[in-house]
Design an enzyme around this catalytic site. Structure first.
Site, PDB file in Angstrom:
ATOM      1  N   ILE A   1     101.215  26.068 104.933  1.00  0.00           N
ATOM      2  CA  ILE A   1     101.774  25.136 103.979  1.00  0.00           C
ATOM      3  C   ILE A   1     100.684  24.013 103.519  1.00  0.00           C
ATOM      4  CG2 ILE A   1     103.548  23.442 103.510  1.00  0.00           C
ATOM      5  CD1 ILE A   1     105.230  24.730 105.652  1.00  0.00           C
TER       6      ILE A   1
ATOM      7  N   THR B   1      92.913  34.562 117.040  1.00  0.00           N
ATOM      8  CA  THR B   1      94.211  34.721 115.888  1.00  0.00           C
ATOM      9  C   THR B   1      93.570  34.317 114.555  1.00  0.00           C
ATOM     10  OG1 THR B   1      95.575  34.435 117.909  1.00  0.00           O
ATOM     11  CG2 THR B   1      96.633  34.474 115.644  1.00  0.00           C
TER      12      THR B   1
ATOM     13  N   GLU C   1      93.252  21.568 106.793  1.00  0.00           N
ATOM     14  CA  GLU C   1      94.546  21.895 106.565  1.00  0.00           C
ATOM     15  C   GLU C   1      95.280  22.841 107.433  1.00  0.00           C
ATOM     16  OE1 GLU C   1      96.013  21.452 102.907  1.00  0.00           O
ATOM     17  OE2 GLU C   1      97.464  21.590 104.330  1.00  0.00           O
TER      18      GLU C   1
ATOM     19  N   GLY D   1     100.352  25.601 109.393  1.00  0.00           N
ATOM     20  CA  GLY D   1      99.613  26.765 108.805  1.00  0.00           C
ATOM     21  C   GLY D   1      99.379  26.773 107.393  1.00  0.00           C
TER      22      GLY D   1
ATOM     23  N   LYS E   1     101.181  17.196 115.745  1.00  0.00           N
ATOM     24  CA  LYS E   1     101.195  17.468 114.118  1.00  0.00           C
ATOM     25  C   LYS E   1     101.566  16.252 113.472  1.00  0.00           C
ATOM     26  CE  LYS E   1     101.900  22.506 114.602  1.00  0.00           C
ATOM     27  NZ  LYS E   1     103.090  23.248 114.938  1.00  0.00           N
TER      28      LYS E   1
END
Lengths: 422, 422
Positions: B136, B15, B129, B134, B205
């Site tokens: 941001i 993806t 990052e 994603g 995260k």
């Protein structure tokens, strides 16, 4: 790790300059640890060296610009504002191969393009994160974070004074003059508020953002600009009845082969992301072809937020000048959180009259009750329940209660406990 | 300006990898112009080279990792995911002095600290990052934009699947299972959604963000984690009646000398900034000692948003490796905006019966009317007015009307015209 020393020549020691001196003093060990750089402000240009400046070493002050510009500093930070002599200071520094950090929005809107070109030619860097939206890292987002995106549209609340006035007019139903007077009393508007309330400040910021976002030079008079003086409490009331909020909005948008730039009061749907940005806060909504819509919001002005932006430029330049230095600390102690908070509890039960013994167990564990309800299942597939909203209490008291209730045999399944945030 | 060439070895073409290939192809001239760097993907590791991959050159594909790792590329981009062999690939690349960019959240949560140390020792950079939220740029904000701040608290909606499910349960009043099925049908949830809905993805995260924000190593099991399986439509309804919205929230907060880390469903006041973050969107609210509260929100996952984040790391590393290269384009054509939109008009008048001639003038200029009102002043200090909400029309038609109305002598003062945003 040995920290590299970085000498900063500071031009100006007003709101932002004073904030920078404070922040460098307060967070210097943090910056050394994170970025491997030891910052020292070696000279500060001021107009009046005798003025009281708490926390600023008087020996650093001078009224002679050349003592700052030519004293062997590694980097010049320009915070005097206005067009001249700020522009000459910056050009002088860039020409001598010095990196420059500035918060000078008016100068960048007028002449940013040629200053950036001058920096590029000299292979030095010009940082200006603080020139738009204070502490919000929107310049960095446009220059770096969204570098792989075609920016399609940029919309924002770029002037804190206008947003504060419109928020007061909306929430307190007062007229413009009263809201402006309150903004002035609270320090959110200047004695002469013209630049803010007539939209020129927002137009300058929009020009800077648009040049970065669309990577093109924008003519100085290209922004269609309208302020908020003419908005009345009645207008806001009428808008509210229609489901709208009046906000002062800046927009830059690609249309065919040109860019349309506007600053003006707009009726936004009350559900719009920008409609909920209140008081003196700023926000920028960016639409990129890869990331979609992205919102950045926070304090757009003020001593420490702007100083934080100046400092981020300083550290960025320091780090990329001398290679790689970000170092990490050791392991940290982590705690099991045990905040006091209200909780929402739900227990599946055979018999809703279990509400009595369940509330007893809660109270025995020190969990006060705001309200409790015994709920009979509406149909065969649903469950009978006891629901409780507690007073503020520790998580541990809630968990002890859950354990006791589970042990009591009153439950028919597992209960849940959700924290309520206030 | 001659663009520097940068050769990228890509591991994985799923993806995010596919999105990266697409974005590099689509926006390469923009990146060359903005950053002075010419990106080329020179080799791509895949499991099945025969699979159909539109837009990907088959000659670049290989099933042998060493053909990517040891083919003389400048940078390795790891997008295979999982712990092994991803970790070995990254360690191998760092040890050979290659910069690495990765989106591998699971690996960073497990071993990010030692990988960052390895990069630091080798004086190369490790970009990640894309591992959190994603597109941001939150990693960049914590590493750079807020570098001068003590971070006090970090709260966020870090899992798009949970947020999508809770949004559907709230807005469509459906149960968890139906909302999960819809999320799966729309591609916002995996066939096996365990990692997302039980909170483990958000916990990983949060650990990565907390290590950056607090500059300390956080133990793997330090995050108190709770998912959303047990939330019912009833719970959400009860919360709504109390003025709350149920959201799946991740929080890291400094408490005394330790950090409290939690991921759990929480009742947020309906007016909270995070309460309005809908569907699959993510958001992070950061509180720093200098900047105060700052919100970042946008798409937290997906092919192009994540690829945008990977690309920002690639360009960042490319630029700071070879000096200064950001170059600006020429001047841009700007347009006077003339969007079609509804407008809110207000005219001060002597006699409210002017509503007739005023609406006539508007219609003659092609401005349709949704509603118009003649308003008598409530008291001596107020004015009689005519107010109009128009149908969608061009700004120029509105301005022609204003000019005609001013010329007609019907007005007692200057009218206003505000755009309505839809």
């Amino acid at each position: 790790m040995v920290a590299r020393k970085l000498k900063i020549g500071l031009l100006g020691c007003g709101t932002v300059g004073g904030g920078l001196v404070e922040l460098v003093g307060k967070n210097s060990s943090l910056i050394r640890q994170r970025a491997g750089v030891e910052l020292s402000i070696t000279k500060i240009l001021v107009r009046d060296p005798l003025k009281d400046r708490p926390g600023v070493e008087r020996a650093l002050l001078t009224t002679h610009p050349e003592k700052v510009l030519d004293n062997g500093c590694d980097m010049v930070v320009e915070l005097v504002g206005g067009i001249e002599p700020a522009r000459t200071f910056i050009q002088h520094s860039l020409a001598r191969g010095k990196h420059v950090v500035t918060a000078n929005k008016a100068l960048l809107a007028l002449d940013g393009f040629s200053l950036m070109k001058a920096a590029e030619l000299q292979k030095v860097r010009l940082g200006f994160e603080a020139s738009v939206c204070g502490g919000i890292p929107i310049i960095r987002a446009l220059r770096n974070g969204l570098v792989g995106n075609q920016i399609q549209r940029l919309t924002g609340i770029l002037n804190g004074t206008c947003n504060y006035i419109l928020t007061r007019m909306t929430e307190d139903r007062v007229e413009f003059d009263a809201a402006l007077a309150e903004a002035q009393a609270k320090g959110f508007a200047e004695a002469d508020p013209t630049l803010d309330i007539d939209g020129h400040d927002a137009a300058q910021k929009l020009k800077i953002l648009a040049e970065l976002a669309f990577h093109s030079r924008v003519a100085a008079d290209a922004v269609q600009t309208e302020g908020i003086r003419h908005i009345t409490a009645d207008d806001i009331q009428v808008a509210r009845e229609l489901g709208y909020v009046i906000k002062h909005i800046a927009t830059a948008e690609v249309a065919d082969d040109s860019i349309a730039l506007e600053v003006h009061p707009v009726l936004l749907p009350a559900t719009d992301q920008l409609a909920s940005v209140r008081d003196e806060n700023n926000a920028v909504l960016v639409r990129g072809d890869a990331v979609g819509e992205m919102l950045f919001s926070g304090k757009g002005a003020g001593s420490l937020p702007s100083a934080s932006a100046v400092l981020s430029d300083i550290v960025d330049i320091a780090c990329h000048k001398g290679g790689f230095s970000a170092s990490f600390g050791g392991a940290v102690r982590t705690a099991v959180p045990d905040h006091s908070a209200r909780h929402y509890l739900r227990f599946p039960v055979s018999d809703p009259s279990a509400i009595g013994p369940i509330t007893n167990i809660l109270e025995r564990n020190g969990v006060g009750i705001v309200r409790a309800a015994a709920v009979w299942a509406k149909n065969a597939s649903a469950q009978n329940q006891v629901r409780v909203l507690t007073q503020a209490c520790c998580r541990s008291a809630v968990e002890n209660s859950l354990r006791d209730i589970a042990a009591s045999g009153l439950e028919k399944g597992k209960g849940i406990a959700l924290r309520v945030a206030e």
